[in-house]
Write a protein that holds these residues in place. Structure first.
Motif, PDB file in Angstrom:
ATOM      1  N   CYS A  54       0.861  -1.182   0.000  1.00  0.00           N
ATOM      2  CA  CYS A  54       0.000   0.000   0.000  1.00  0.00           C
ATOM      3  C   CYS A  54       0.894   1.229   0.000  1.00  0.00           C
ATOM      4  N   TYR A  55       0.738   2.060  -1.004  1.00  0.00           N
ATOM      5  CA  TYR A  55       1.499   3.300  -1.101  1.00  0.00           C
ATOM      6  C   TYR A  55       0.614   4.450  -0.648  1.00  0.00           C
ATOM      7  N   LEU A  56       0.998   5.088   0.434  1.00  0.00           N
ATOM      8  CA  LEU A  56       0.316   6.277   0.924  1.00  0.00           C
ATOM      9  C   LEU A  56       0.899   7.437   0.112  1.00  0.00           C
ATOM     10  N   GLN A  57       0.158   7.890  -0.889  1.00  0.00           N
ATOM     11  CA  GLN A  57       0.740   8.817  -1.851  1.00  0.00           C
ATOM     12  C   GLN A  57       0.681  10.275  -1.409  1.00  0.00           C
ATOM     13  N   ASP A  58      -0.430  10.704  -0.861  1.00  0.00           N
ATOM     14  CA  ASP A  58      -0.594  12.117  -0.518  1.00  0.00           C
ATOM     15  C   ASP A  58      -1.274  12.222   0.838  1.00  0.00           C
ATOM     16  N   LEU A  59      -0.769  13.096   1.679  1.00  0.00           N
ATOM     17  CA  LEU A  59      -1.371  13.356   2.994  1.00  0.00           C
ATOM     18  C   LEU A  59      -1.318  14.856   3.232  1.00  0.00           C
ATOM     19  N   PHE A  60      -2.463  15.431   3.563  1.00  0.00           N
ATOM     20  CA  PHE A  60      -2.497  16.871   3.818  1.00  0.00           C
ATOM     21  C   PHE A  60      -3.583  17.178   4.834  1.00  0.00           C
ATOM     22  N   VAL A  61      -3.235  18.000   5.812  1.00  0.00           N
ATOM     23  CA  VAL A  61      -4.177  18.513   6.795  1.00  0.00           C
ATOM     24  C   VAL A  61      -4.102  20.031   6.722  1.00  0.00           C
ATOM     25  N   SER A  62      -5.256  20.681   6.686  1.00  0.00           N
ATOM     26  CA  SER A  62      -5.284  22.144   6.585  1.00  0.00           C
ATOM     27  C   SER A  62      -4.528  22.766   7.756  1.00  0.00           C
ATOM     28  N   GLN A  63      -3.950  23.908   7.503  1.00  0.00           N
ATOM     29  CA  GLN A  63      -3.123  24.587   8.508  1.00  0.00           C
ATOM     30  C   GLN A  63      -3.865  24.762   9.832  1.00  0.00           C
ATOM     31  N   GLU A  64      -5.121  25.193   9.763  1.00  0.00           N
ATOM     32  CA  GLU A  64      -5.873  25.466  10.993  1.00  0.00           C
ATOM     33  C   GLU A  64      -6.250  24.197  11.759  1.00  0.00           C
ATOM     34  N   ALA A  65      -6.184  23.038  11.112  1.00  0.00           N
ATOM     35  CA  ALA A  65      -6.559  21.783  11.774  1.00  0.00           C
ATOM     36  C   ALA A  65      -5.347  20.987  12.264  1.00  0.00           C
ATOM     37  N   ARG A  66      -4.160  21.495  12.020  1.00  0.00           N
ATOM     38  CA  ARG A  66      -2.953  20.755  12.428  1.00  0.00           C
ATOM     39  C   ARG A  66      -2.782  20.783  13.945  1.00  0.00           C
ATOM     40  N   GLY A  67      -2.094  19.772  14.437  1.00  0.00           N
ATOM     41  CA  GLY A  67      -1.814  19.703  15.868  1.00  0.00           C
ATOM     42  C   GLY A  67      -2.903  19.039  16.682  1.00  0.00           C
ATOM     43  N   HIS A  68      -3.894  18.454  16.002  1.00  0.00           N
ATOM     44  CA  HIS A  68      -4.994  17.800  16.706  1.00  0.00           C
ATOM     45  C   HIS A  68      -5.047  16.293  16.446  1.00  0.00           C
ATOM     46  N   GLY A  69      -3.975  15.744  15.871  1.00  0.00           N
ATOM     47  CA  GLY A  69      -3.898  14.310  15.668  1.00  0.00           C
ATOM     48  C   GLY A  69      -4.555  13.794  14.404  1.00  0.00           C
ATOM     49  N   LEU A  70      -4.965  14.687  13.510  1.00  0.00           N
ATOM     50  CA  LEU A  70      -5.652  14.234  12.303  1.00  0.00           C
ATOM     51  C   LEU A  70      -4.710  13.533  11.325  1.00  0.00           C
ATOM     52  N   GLY A  71      -3.482  14.017  11.189  1.00  0.00           N
ATOM     53  CA  GLY A  71      -2.514  13.341  10.328  1.00  0.00           C
ATOM     54  C   GLY A  71      -2.263  11.916  10.806  1.00  0.00           C
ATOM     55  N   ARG A  72      -2.039  11.765  12.096  1.00  0.00           N
ATOM     56  CA  ARG A  72      -1.842  10.432  12.688  1.00  0.00           C
ATOM     57  C   ARG A  72      -3.075   9.561  12.437  1.00  0.00           C
ATOM     58  N   ALA A  73      -4.252  10.121  12.651  1.00  0.00           N
ATOM     59  CA  ALA A  73      -5.483   9.347  12.469  1.00  0.00           C
ATOM     60  C   ALA A  73      -5.651   8.910  11.014  1.00  0.00           C
ATOM     61  N   LEU A  74      -5.295   9.766  10.069  1.00  0.00           N
ATOM     62  CA  LEU A  74      -5.387   9.398   8.649  1.00  0.00           C
ATOM     63  C   LEU A  74      -4.411   8.273   8.321  1.00  0.00           C
ATOM     64  N   ILE A  75      -3.185   8.368   8.804  1.00  0.00           N
ATOM     65  CA  ILE A  75      -2.202   7.306   8.543  1.00  0.00           C
ATOM     66  C   ILE A  75      -2.665   5.996   9.170  1.00  0.00           C
ATOM     67  N   GLU A  76      -3.135   6.039  10.398  1.00  0.00           N
ATOM     68  CA  GLU A  76      -3.602   4.825  11.062  1.00  0.00           C
ATOM     69  C   GLU A  76      -4.808   4.223  10.341  1.00  0.00           C
ATOM     70  N   ALA A  77      -5.657   5.077   9.756  1.00  0.00           N
ATOM     71  CA  ALA A  77      -6.792   4.572   8.970  1.00  0.00           C
ATOM     72  C   ALA A  77      -6.298   3.864   7.712  1.00  0.00           C
ATOM     73  N   VAL A  78      -5.237   4.376   7.103  1.00  0.00           N
ATOM     74  CA  VAL A  78      -4.647   3.691   5.944  1.00  0.00           C
ATOM     75  C   VAL A  78      -4.060   2.354   6.390  1.00  0.00           C
ATOM     76  N   TYR A  79      -3.397   2.323   7.536  1.00  0.00           N
ATOM     77  CA  TYR A  79      -2.883   1.052   8.054  1.00  0.00           C
ATOM     78  C   TYR A  79      -4.012   0.028   8.165  1.00  0.00           C
ATOM     79  N   ARG A  80      -5.152   0.441   8.713  1.00  0.00           N
ATOM     80  CA  ARG A  80      -6.280  -0.484   8.878  1.00  0.00           C
ATOM     81  C   ARG A  80      -6.802  -0.947   7.519  1.00  0.00           C
TER      82      ARG A  80
END
Length: 152
Positions: free
Chosen positions: A85-111
């Motif tokens: 599985c290639y995780l090609q693109d990941l982006f979280v809007s500037q105002e939403a950063r720092g709330h764990g959304l990037g981690r949650a997106l990566i973990e969702a790809v893992y699942r």
């Protein structure tokens, strides 16, 4: 696949959500100083929603608003029977950063990758992307390979 926390949710971005997705996609391209044609964006959007394509998109929703995206795809490998599985693109809007959304997106790809029988999730980032690398270092191994490419 849907993942919920108190005020955020990770779920597939639906075909009717292009207007919410596209600013995040453009933000990702701007971050990497990349420009692609409108036609490529349209084809990408279509592929992400075509059940015959091995490409997928998940979104991070905070208070009901799409604030982050991840694109991933499955591909064959000569090293394993199962796909990678290639995780090609990941982006979280500037105002939403720092709330764990990037981690949650990566973990969702893992699942999703595990459910699909993939044996590995891998991705690239620019070596100057220190903020992302700090997160990635907590979620995956960095095997030391260097990418080479030739644009054709």
């Amino acid at each position: 696949m849907t993942t919920d926390s108190k005020d955020s949710m990770i779920r597939p971005v639906g075909p009717g959500e292009r207007a919410a997705w596209e600013p995040l996609w453009q933000g990702y391209l701007t971050f990497y100083k990349a420009a692609i044609s409108g036609e490529t964006t349209s084809v990408t959007w279509a592929r992400l929603h075509d059940p015959k394509e091995p490409m997928f998109v998940l979104g991070a929703y905070a208070d009901g608003r799409l604030t982050g995206i991840v694109h991933y795809l499955f591909h064959r490998s000569t090293w394993t029977i199962g796909n990678y599985c290639y995780l090609q693109d990941l982006f979280v809007s500037q105002e939403a950063r720092g709330h764990g959304l990037g981690r949650a997106l990566i973990e969702a790809v893992y699942r999703a990758a595990g459910e699909a029988g993939a044996s590995r999730v891998h991705w690239l980032t620019h070596d100057t992307n220190a903020q992302a690398r700090a997160l990635y270092d907590t979620l995956a191994d960095r095997p030391g390979f260097i990418q080479y490419r030739k644009i054709l």
